[in-house]
Design a protein around this motif. Sequence first.
Motif, short mmCIF file in Angstrom:
data_model
loop_
_atom_site.label_atom_id
_atom_site.label_comp_id
_atom_site.label_asym_id
_atom_site.label_seq_id
_atom_site.Cartn_x
_atom_site.Cartn_y
_atom_site.Cartn_z
N MET A 12 36.68 5.60 43.54
CA MET A 12 37.40 6.87 43.57
C MET A 12 37.07 7.64 44.84
O MET A 12 37.95 8.29 45.45
CB MET A 12 37.03 7.69 42.32
N SER A 13 35.80 7.56 45.25
CA SER A 13 35.41 8.22 46.50
C SER A 13 36.13 7.62 47.69
O SER A 13 36.49 8.33 48.66
CB SER A 13 33.88 8.11 46.68
N LEU A 14 36.36 6.27 47.65
CA LEU A 14 37.11 5.61 48.73
C LEU A 14 38.53 6.16 48.83
O LEU A 14 39.02 6.47 49.92
CB LEU A 14 37.11 4.10 48.49
N LEU A 15 39.20 6.29 47.68
CA LEU A 15 40.57 6.80 47.67
C LEU A 15 40.63 8.24 48.17
O LEU A 15 41.52 8.61 48.95
CB LEU A 15 41.16 6.70 46.26
N GLU A 20 41.67 12.21 52.61
CA GLU A 20 41.15 13.31 53.43
C GLU A 20 41.24 12.98 54.92
O GLU A 20 41.61 13.83 55.74
CB GLU A 20 39.70 13.60 53.02
N LEU A 21 40.92 11.73 55.31
CA LEU A 21 40.95 11.34 56.72
C LEU A 21 42.35 10.99 57.21
O LEU A 21 42.64 11.06 58.41
CB LEU A 21 40.01 10.15 56.96
N CYS A 28 37.80 2.66 54.93
CA CYS A 28 37.26 1.39 54.47
C CYS A 28 36.00 1.01 55.25
O CYS A 28 35.05 0.45 54.68
CB CYS A 28 38.30 0.28 54.61
N LYS A 29 35.99 1.32 56.55
CA LYS A 29 34.84 1.00 57.37
C LYS A 29 33.62 1.82 56.95
O LYS A 29 32.48 1.31 56.89
CB LYS A 29 35.17 1.26 58.84
#
Length: 348
Positions: A12-15, A20-21, A28-29
């Motif tokens: 969820m933090s990845l999504l 945001e970015l 992903c990096k």
Amino acid sequence: MTTKRKVARRKMSLLELATELGNVSKACKIMGYSRQQFYEIRRNYQTFGAEGLLDRLPGPQGPHPNRVDETVEQAILDYCLTHPTHGPLRVAQQLALQGVQVSSGGVRGVWSRHGLLTRHERLLRLEKSVREQRLELSDEQIRVLERFSPEFRDRHIETSHTGDLVAVDTFFVGTLKGVGRVYLQSVIDCHSRYAWGRLYTTKLPVTAVHVLNEDVLPFFEEHAARISTVLSDNGREFCGRPDKHPYELFLQLEGIEHRTTQVRRPQSNGFVERLHRTLLDEHFRIKGREKWYESVEEMQEDLDSYLNHYNRERTHQGRGMNGRVPFQAFLDGIVMGEAEAETTEEAA
């Protein structure tokens, strides 16, 4: 939080980071995922919501399609509890006679899931089941057990008033350098737990008589009470020929009944044994490390001080004491004894 939940939170933090970015590759990096993994995670989230972020094992979930029904499994477990040494083929054939259709492989599968593959494991299960059973005894069975095994019943020494039963015993305290062995002649009123004690260098009938004559009886006379029965073990300082033994003669002159405990059964004089434990834990083991005694008289002074605290300041947690100090219970027991005597006279 479980490992699955932690992984779902990281996805969820990845999504959220990618949103945001505005850059999937950079998110992903930072988070350590590939772009292919990102799009798979996002697709699962859009399709199944938060549950789609949880890792799932491949293939169909749930029990194996060839697994036996719960009723059949329970029948196998019940049969193996009564016949733990039968093999899987015998179990399958016997259950078939009872209308339960299962193969020998199905029996082994049930055994495997429950850790019963070996005959030894099934016998241990039987032993555990029998050990956990509770037997309901009838009143007649209980009376028979109490008759032939006195330890079966929960027994207590019952007393009705102060002086109804006084327990005495001799206790070896230790060896004093330059003096020798030191013994404690202890006396306790079983109704109130009021205690007396004197230290001697010998354990003789004269010392057992001395503590009664000098401490115990004067205290009872001072409070208009009397001792009905004395309980002791079978030690030589307490027991002997009634017409020659000093202790026996003294009790006869005072009109006190003498009872003795069972041989090698200190539990039958539990009040005084528990007093010894208290004296050890709260007095002797402490004072023996704080002071260097040179005489029995010094030890007696400290013992008298502790017994005063024990009898008049220390609340007692014994059966029927209800947090009272022994001195208060001693006085209350005298009133109860007088009331019982008046009731007996009126009935007569």
